[in-house]
Structures are given as C-alpha cells and as structure tokens.
Write an enzyme that holds these catalytic residues in place. Sequence first.
Site, PDB file in Angstrom:
ATOM      1  N   ASP A   1      -1.394 -16.948  -2.072  1.00 34.89           N
ATOM      2  CA  ASP A   1      -0.733 -18.142  -1.527  1.00 34.89           C
ATOM      3  C   ASP A   1      -1.168 -18.439  -0.096  1.00 34.89           C
ATOM      4  OD1 ASP A   1       2.521 -16.821  -0.484  1.00 34.89           O
ATOM      5  OD2 ASP A   1       0.567 -15.838  -0.639  1.00 34.89           O
TER       6      ASP A   1
ATOM      7  N   ASP B   1       0.310   0.611   9.140  1.00 31.40           N
ATOM      8  CA  ASP B   1       1.400  -0.296   8.766  1.00 31.40           C
ATOM      9  C   ASP B   1       2.013   0.210   7.476  1.00 31.40           C
ATOM     10  OD1 ASP B   1       0.103  -3.583   9.708  1.00 31.40           O
ATOM     11  OD2 ASP B   1       1.388  -2.144  10.764  1.00 31.40           O
TER      12      ASP B   1
ATOM     13  N   LYS C   1     -10.759  -1.509   1.334  1.00 29.40           N
ATOM     14  CA  LYS C   1      -9.895  -2.098   2.361  1.00 29.40           C
ATOM     15  C   LYS C   1     -10.457  -1.820   3.754  1.00 29.40           C
ATOM     16  CE  LYS C   1      -5.521  -1.204   1.788  1.00 29.40           C
ATOM     17  NZ  LYS C   1      -4.264  -0.545   1.351  1.00 29.40           N
TER      18      LYS C   1
ATOM     19  N   ASP D   1       4.918  -0.709   4.671  1.00 26.44           N
ATOM     20  CA  ASP D   1       5.671  -1.893   4.241  1.00 26.44           C
ATOM     21  C   ASP D   1       6.857  -1.501   3.386  1.00 26.44           C
ATOM     22  OD1 ASP D   1       2.463  -3.152   3.985  1.00 26.44           O
ATOM     23  OD2 ASP D   1       3.958  -4.008   5.325  1.00 26.44           O
TER      24      ASP D   1
ATOM     25  N   SER E   1      -4.613  -7.279   0.976  1.00 26.09           N
ATOM     26  CA  SER E   1      -4.719  -5.992   0.292  1.00 26.09           C
ATOM     27  C   SER E   1      -4.162  -6.072  -1.125  1.00 26.09           C
ATOM     28  CB  SER E   1      -3.946  -4.921   1.074  1.00 26.09           C
ATOM     29  OG  SER E   1      -4.534  -4.718   2.334  1.00 26.09           O
TER      30      SER E   1
ATOM     31  N   SER F   1       0.825  -1.207   0.000  1.00 25.05           N
ATOM     32  CA  SER F   1       0.000   0.000   0.000  1.00 25.05           C
ATOM     33  C   SER F   1       0.858   1.256   0.000  1.00 25.05           C
ATOM     34  CB  SER F   1      -0.909  -0.001   1.235  1.00 25.05           C
ATOM     35  OG  SER F   1      -1.765  -1.123   1.211  1.00 25.05           O
TER      36      SER F   1
ATOM     37  N   ASP G   1       7.015  -2.444   8.639  1.00 24.03           N
ATOM     38  CA  ASP G   1       7.264  -3.876   8.411  1.00 24.03           C
ATOM     39  C   ASP G   1       8.337  -3.967   7.336  1.00 24.03           C
ATOM     40  OD1 ASP G   1       3.744  -4.799   8.678  1.00 24.03           O
ATOM     41  OD2 ASP G   1       5.319  -4.749  10.201  1.00 24.03           O
TER      42      ASP G   1
END
Lengths: 143, 421
Positions: free
Chosen positions: B312, B88, B239, B90, B256, B71, B141
Amino acid sequence: MRASWPALRAERIDARTACWRGPLKPLLQTYEVHVVYRAPVIIELIDPLRQQPRVRILSPGLKQRRRDAEGDLPHVYWDDPNCPALCLFDHETGEWTPFHLLADTTIPWTIDWLTCYEGWRAAGEWTGGGRHAAPLLSQETRP
Amino acid sequence: MAYVTDKSAGFERDPFLHPLDAILADIAIAVQLPPGLHAKACERYEAVRAYAERPSSPLHGLILRFYPQGSMAIDATISVRGTDDEYDLDVIAALAVALDAPPAEVLDLLYEAIVGYPTSQKVMRQTRCVTVRYTDRMHLDITPAVRLPHGAERESIIFHAHPDDPPRHHLHVPMNAYGFASWYLERTPLEQRFALAFDERLRKAYGMEVRADAEVDEVPDQVSLITKSVTTVALQLLKRFRNIAYASSTGRIPPSVLMSRFAGHAALTRLSLSDMVIRQARLIAGELRQASQRRENVIVVNPVFQRDCFTDRWPENLSQQEEFAGKLAGLADGLEYIKRHETDLESLRDWLRVQFGDYVVSGAIRRFNQRVGQAVQGGGTAYTSRGGLYVPSAPALVGLGTAASSRAVAATGHTFRGERR
C-alpha cells in the site's frame, strides 16, 4: 596419490624422482600446482630441509604484499623469486619423513597453505600458524 | 521442535561445505539480532504493556495483549538500515477501543499511555506506531490495533495518521500480522542439519560455545537453541542487501513484509543458503517485472487476509519497482557467476562488500579466516577430491556423517616454516 587426488597427473623423471602436476581448488579459485620429490638413497641420512617434496604454484601467480608482518609471501622458500617453493612443515620436529605418503601430507598441506594464503590476502592476517626459518642459500634448496 | 531431515541420499550434506555458503552465513550472523536479545525484546514489550496498563494510564483496562509482528514474529530481524547494530522490534498492541475511532486519537492515546516510560530516550509518536528507544540500540515499535469483530483470528485494523497530515488523509488499514507469521512459519520447515550448524556458528561468534560433542538434549535450557531455516537466513541476507542498496535513499524502500511473503513462497528443502538467496531474489524480481510489463504497480497481499495489502505504500511508481527488480537480478546474477566461475577470496570480499556493506563483510571474512586457520592448526579440516578445504560443522550435534564428497585423507598437524622476506 591417484586414489586420493585423481586430478594430479604423475610423471616419472628418473629412478628416484617423480613429479605431479594438476589443479587444486581449496575455496573458489583453482591453482595449478607442481610437486616434485626425489627419494633419498639412504633414508637415514635424509636432510628434511633440503630433501623434502617441493611444491610450487604455477598459476595463478601468487600475489605478494610488501612489508607485511609475515613477509612478502608467508611461509615460502625464496629459492626462485618468481616461483618460490611452499614451506609446509617444520623440518626440525619430524613432522614429515620419507615414510609419510605425499598424498597424506604434502597435498593436504598444500591445500592448507593455499587456503591460508587466500585468507591472508583477503583479511590481512595469516591464521595458519607457523614460524620462520633463517634464509637458505638458493642453490642448496633447488631440487 | 519439528525438523525436516533429508536423508534421501544416505547422508546429510554439510550446509557450509561450499565457501560461499559459509561466508554468507557469517554475514547473516553479523547482521541479525544477537543471541538473547529476542528474549530481552519480549521482556521489554511486556514491561511496556504493564506500564501502559497502569491505573493512571488512559489505556487502563483497554489493552487486550501485546504480541510480536513482522520480522520479530518470524525471527528474521536484522540491523536497521544505515546501521550495523541497531534493531527495530515490532509489536502489536491489541486494544479494546472502537473500530472506527479516529486514527489520530488512537495513536495519541497509545502515545499518552507510554510517554514517560523510563528509558533514557524520548518516546516518539509515528504515523502508525509509537516507538520506545533503549540505550543498547534496540527500538520497540508498538502499533495499536483493533480486532475485526467477525474476522479470522486477529484479523484487525491498524491506524494510519501522520502528525502533519489533515484528518481526511488518516486511514484505517486492515492487518493480520499474526496470521501471516503463522502462514510463514508453516511454510518454512527447519532443516535439522542447517539449523544446528547455523546455531553453532552463531554461538561461536558471540563466544557462547556448546561443547562440540554435546548431544542436543545436553544443551542447557538457558542456552536455548536459536533455530533458523535456510529460508529465513536467506531472507535476512536479502533484507540486508536491500538496506545497503537503499542506504542513501530518503524515500520509502521495498518493505520487509513483501520480501517475507515471497520468501514464504520460495521455501524449499535441500537448497543451499546461496541457492535460496538466488531463488528468493529471482522470484521477487520476476514478480516485479511481470507487473511492470502490465504497466502496473505490483500488488502483494497477505495470503491469509486479502484486505491486508503489503504494497500500500511501496512501490509508488513503476520506476521504483523496476529499480528494485534490477538490483535483485544483479545480486542473483553475481552469486550464480561466483558459483560457476573462478574467484579468489579477496575478489569475493570486494564484491560482497558492495552487496552487504563493508564493515559486516570484512568482519565475516575475518571470522571465516580465523575459523579456517584454527582448523588448519588443530587438524580439524576436511578435504574434497578436487582439493577443496572446509571446516566441518559439528557433526556430533546432529549425530550424522559428513558429506560423501569429503576425502578419506585425514588432516594431520603441521607447522608452516619458510623464510620471511
């Protein structure tokens, strides 16, 4: 009126009185409104408080909120407790006179009122401003 | 910056003319990263990188770069599930380690390089990343990755190793977050009118107003415009809807990146915000249902790197994908119903609270009410021929006219009176 608000239907009542009725949809809800106006015989002697256009919301019924800071229903005249008239301008400051077109004042101000009313119901606050008058005798305000 | 400007009809429609679009925008503003925090996140991850590269670090000399993913890379960050104001962010840490290094070793190496970083909260080693938490409710993260030697730009492997799983369950997972972000941004053009109108509302919400009559090039550099496409704002709303729908779930939720992939496919100009939310919701629901009809879990891959599978870890079974499809269809049905039928603001508020959360929707309705009230008092409203009212987006920012459907009746100041009973 027809040019600006084509959905409002006019009806002549007598030589000095006309009314309009029809839908207005300020946000997502359509309201059936009724506007009646009796032109004064002598414009110089008009009392704007008692001789203003009268706007009432015919449907859906306006929902009151008891003991709200703005009153059960903000900015109305309780001449008819079942269908109060909206109070759209300050009669003491010349905001409206018979020289003003209803299409340019009464109708958009009604839309303003309805929008603020919906906001008041949804958010709990009347954000359209205004002030309150002393209660009127009902027989003096009925057109 | 390149904009798509729709002047095919001779004017550009105000993107917030319809009250539902205006309120959805207010909801989106409430859940996204506040202005300035994106830049702060970039500063923070650069600071973490510098710390992880220090001479005494086990990764000294092995860090190639840090770059945003997910995002953050497409500017679609919203508050974390279960919160209204935690975020969060990333980041990929591209490393010069062996491609076939044991996943647990790489993750432990990154953890050892970052642990002790001066934040007030503990650095945490997760299954695929290391998390650094800050007191202002931002989390970084950081996912270690190794570039594939013969692949396209930044095609990489990331490392999957749950601390409680035995090594035989650890994995090397193909990834190209950079390529995906590039694909998404290419497919989602900025529409000037929407981007500037949304930016104006976002800034007002945070008390950072640009003068109403300012030209675009008068906006100070340090107050850089926050430009988002309708597609991205709609994605953010979806979201948020997902976060609320799964607020009490303990397992995995629809990722997401899957939603972003479909958003990229759904991108289209000249759609309103509500129509774009409906479009994305129906597209995702349709794909999930088609997979269910084949009795298969849906497979969604990175359009620029087929080995990078976005599904996955979710869905784990048909029931999960059917559940999400049903929820999305319900959202789309509800929005379409609102657009076609009568409803008052109070009822709309109640329905939106269920979809997007009480606190956020109540705040959005309050802001909507405040904006309308201020416009009514200041004579800044516009009307439509059917008696509609809206607060025009600042046209001066764009130099464009208002919607042709607005009336020639000018708003005039007036003061409500009446009796208080």
